[in-house]
Design a protein around this motif. Structure first.
Motif, PDB file in Angstrom:
ATOM      1  N   VAL A  20      41.119  51.211   1.609  1.00 29.43           N
ATOM      2  CA  VAL A  20      41.870  52.007   2.578  1.00 29.43           C
ATOM      3  C   VAL A  20      41.768  51.326   3.938  1.00 29.43           C
ATOM      4  O   VAL A  20      40.727  51.359   4.579  1.00 29.43           O
ATOM      5  CB  VAL A  20      41.338  53.460   2.676  1.00 29.43           C
ATOM      6  CG1 VAL A  20      42.153  54.258   3.678  1.00 29.43           C
ATOM      7  CG2 VAL A  20      41.344  54.118   1.309  1.00 29.43           C
ATOM      8  N   VAL A  21      42.869  50.679   4.348  1.00 28.52           N
ATOM      9  CA  VAL A  21      42.864  49.914   5.593  1.00 28.52           C
ATOM     10  C   VAL A  21      43.916  50.486   6.541  1.00 28.52           C
ATOM     11  O   VAL A  21      45.032  50.796   6.133  1.00 28.52           O
ATOM     12  CB  VAL A  21      43.164  48.420   5.321  1.00 28.52           C
ATOM     13  CG1 VAL A  21      43.288  47.638   6.619  1.00 28.52           C
ATOM     14  CG2 VAL A  21      42.089  47.819   4.434  1.00 28.52           C
ATOM     15  N   ILE A  22      43.539  50.612   7.797  1.00 32.14           N
ATOM     16  CA  ILE A  22      44.453  51.020   8.857  1.00 32.14           C
ATOM     17  C   ILE A  22      44.527  49.857   9.841  1.00 32.14           C
ATOM     18  O   ILE A  22      43.505  49.288  10.238  1.00 32.14           O
ATOM     19  CB  ILE A  22      43.956  52.281   9.601  1.00 32.14           C
ATOM     20  CG1 ILE A  22      43.671  53.424   8.620  1.00 32.14           C
ATOM     21  CG2 ILE A  22      44.960  52.696  10.669  1.00 32.14           C
ATOM     22  CD1 ILE A  22      44.870  53.897   7.832  1.00 32.14           C
ATOM     23  N   GLU A  23      45.754  49.491  10.213  1.00 32.40           N
ATOM     24  CA  GLU A  23      45.970  48.406  11.169  1.00 32.40           C
ATOM     25  C   GLU A  23      46.545  48.990  12.453  1.00 32.40           C
ATOM     26  O   GLU A  23      47.357  49.903  12.410  1.00 32.40           O
ATOM     27  CB  GLU A  23      46.955  47.381  10.599  1.00 32.40           C
ATOM     28  CG  GLU A  23      47.341  46.297  11.582  1.00 32.40           C
ATOM     29  CD  GLU A  23      48.437  45.385  11.052  1.00 32.40           C
ATOM     30  OE1 GLU A  23      49.106  44.749  11.885  1.00 32.40           O
ATOM     31  OE2 GLU A  23      48.639  45.319   9.823  1.00 32.40           O
ATOM     32  N   PHE A  24      46.113  48.435  13.569  1.00 37.74           N
ATOM     33  CA  PHE A  24      46.703  48.724  14.866  1.00 37.74           C
ATOM     34  C   PHE A  24      47.212  47.394  15.390  1.00 37.74           C
ATOM     35  O   PHE A  24      46.539  46.370  15.268  1.00 37.74           O
ATOM     36  CB  PHE A  24      45.670  49.324  15.825  1.00 37.74           C
ATOM     37  CG  PHE A  24      45.107  50.631  15.344  1.00 37.74           C
ATOM     38  CD1 PHE A  24      45.735  51.824  15.657  1.00 37.74           C
ATOM     39  CD2 PHE A  24      43.978  50.660  14.550  1.00 37.74           C
ATOM     40  CE1 PHE A  24      45.230  53.034  15.203  1.00 37.74           C
ATOM     41  CE2 PHE A  24      43.462  51.859  14.090  1.00 37.74           C
ATOM     42  CZ  PHE A  24      44.085  53.048  14.416  1.00 37.74           C
ATOM     43  N   VAL A  25      48.394  47.373  15.975  1.00 41.64           N
ATOM     44  CA  VAL A  25      48.973  46.120  16.449  1.00 41.64           C
ATOM     45  C   VAL A  25      49.539  46.321  17.854  1.00 41.64           C
ATOM     46  O   VAL A  25      50.032  47.404  18.184  1.00 41.64           O
ATOM     47  CB  VAL A  25      50.057  45.604  15.463  1.00 41.64           C
ATOM     48  CG1 VAL A  25      51.215  46.553  15.350  1.00 41.64           C
ATOM     49  CG2 VAL A  25      50.529  44.208  15.817  1.00 41.64           C
ATOM     50  N   THR A  26      49.411  45.288  18.676  1.00 45.51           N
ATOM     51  CA  THR A  26      49.931  45.351  20.041  1.00 45.51           C
ATOM     52  C   THR A  26      50.323  43.941  20.473  1.00 45.51           C
ATOM     53  O   THR A  26      49.931  42.957  19.856  1.00 45.51           O
ATOM     54  CB  THR A  26      48.895  45.950  21.006  1.00 45.51           C
ATOM     55  OG1 THR A  26      49.530  46.267  22.244  1.00 45.51           O
ATOM     56  CG2 THR A  26      47.739  45.005  21.261  1.00 45.51           C
ATOM     57  N   ALA A  27      51.088  43.878  21.535  1.00 46.06           N
ATOM     58  CA  ALA A  27      51.430  42.582  22.129  1.00 46.06           C
ATOM     59  C   ALA A  27      50.160  41.949  22.676  1.00 46.06           C
ATOM     60  O   ALA A  27      49.298  42.640  23.229  1.00 46.06           O
ATOM     61  CB  ALA A  27      52.455  42.765  23.242  1.00 46.06           C
ATOM     62  N   ALA A  28      50.042  40.641  22.530  1.00 44.66           N
ATOM     63  CA  ALA A  28      48.845  39.930  22.985  1.00 44.66           C
ATOM     64  C   ALA A  28      48.587  40.156  24.472  1.00 44.66           C
ATOM     65  O   ALA A  28      47.435  40.182  24.906  1.00 44.66           O
ATOM     66  CB  ALA A  28      48.968  38.442  22.671  1.00 44.66           C
ATOM     67  N   ARG A  29      49.633  40.365  25.253  1.00 46.26           N
ATOM     68  CA  ARG A  29      49.448  40.570  26.703  1.00 46.26           C
ATOM     69  C   ARG A  29      48.654  41.846  27.003  1.00 46.26           C
ATOM     70  O   ARG A  29      48.122  42.009  28.091  1.00 46.26           O
ATOM     71  CB  ARG A  29      50.797  40.604  27.408  1.00 46.26           C
ATOM     72  CG  ARG A  29      51.643  41.809  27.070  1.00 46.26           C
ATOM     73  CD  ARG A  29      52.974  41.846  27.822  1.00 46.26           C
ATOM     74  NE  ARG A  29      53.760  42.974  27.405  1.00 46.26           N
ATOM     75  CZ  ARG A  29      54.548  43.017  26.341  1.00 46.26           C
ATOM     76  NH1 ARG A  29      54.678  41.947  25.576  1.00 46.26           N
ATOM     77  NH2 ARG A  29      55.213  44.108  26.023  1.00 46.26           N
TER      78      ARG A  29
END
Length: 141
Positions: A125-134
């Motif tokens: 069970v994996v949850i990913e959070f993603v954002t712009a590198a800036r």
């Protein structure tokens, strides 16, 4: 924060891609050069120039046939991902993870200018959070 994408691990990439493109109506589009085969599928059709109309891939397909990764051999929905759009939102997430003592791993997305943060809630069970590198202050990792 909003839902960004779902990742499906499958032993039959082409048939799965064909279903999502031909039946569901998603569009195959650009995908960073990861070390494993796969496709990114976008919602919203195509622009007049032939690019996916929606700028975000909503389904990530990943090849499950990886001889050196025996844990990734079963077809499954691998993870869901949430997108955080700003630095304040990203830093607040990091603070909550630290306060709760939740372990996480980060990774840069090749050529995309984004950072991924993965939390394993339980085996499989994996949850990913993603954002712009800036939005990422590297010293905070």
């Amino acid at each position: 924060m909003h839902l960004d994408h779902a990742t499906i691990v499958t032993p039959d990439l082409d048939a799965t891609r064909q279903f999502f493109v031909d039946v569901v109506g998603l569009t195959q589009g650009a995908r960073p050069p990861f070390g494993v085969g796969g496709y990114w599928l976008y919602a919203g059709g195509r622009t007049a120039e032939g690019r996916p109309a929606d700028g975000r891939p909503v389904i990530h397909l990943v090849d499950s046939a990886l001889p050196h990764h025996s844990r990734r051999t079963s077809p499954r929905i691998d993870h869901i991902a949430f997108r955080l759009d700003g630095d304040d939102e990203w830093q607040a997430l990091l603070a909550r993870l630290e306060a709760a003592g939740v372990a996480y791993q980060t990774a840069d997305v090749p050529l995309a200018g984004e950072v991924q943060l993965f939390v394993a809630l339980a085996p499989g069970v994996v949850i990913e959070f993603v954002t712009a590198a800036r939005n990422v202050r590297r010293a905070s990792f």
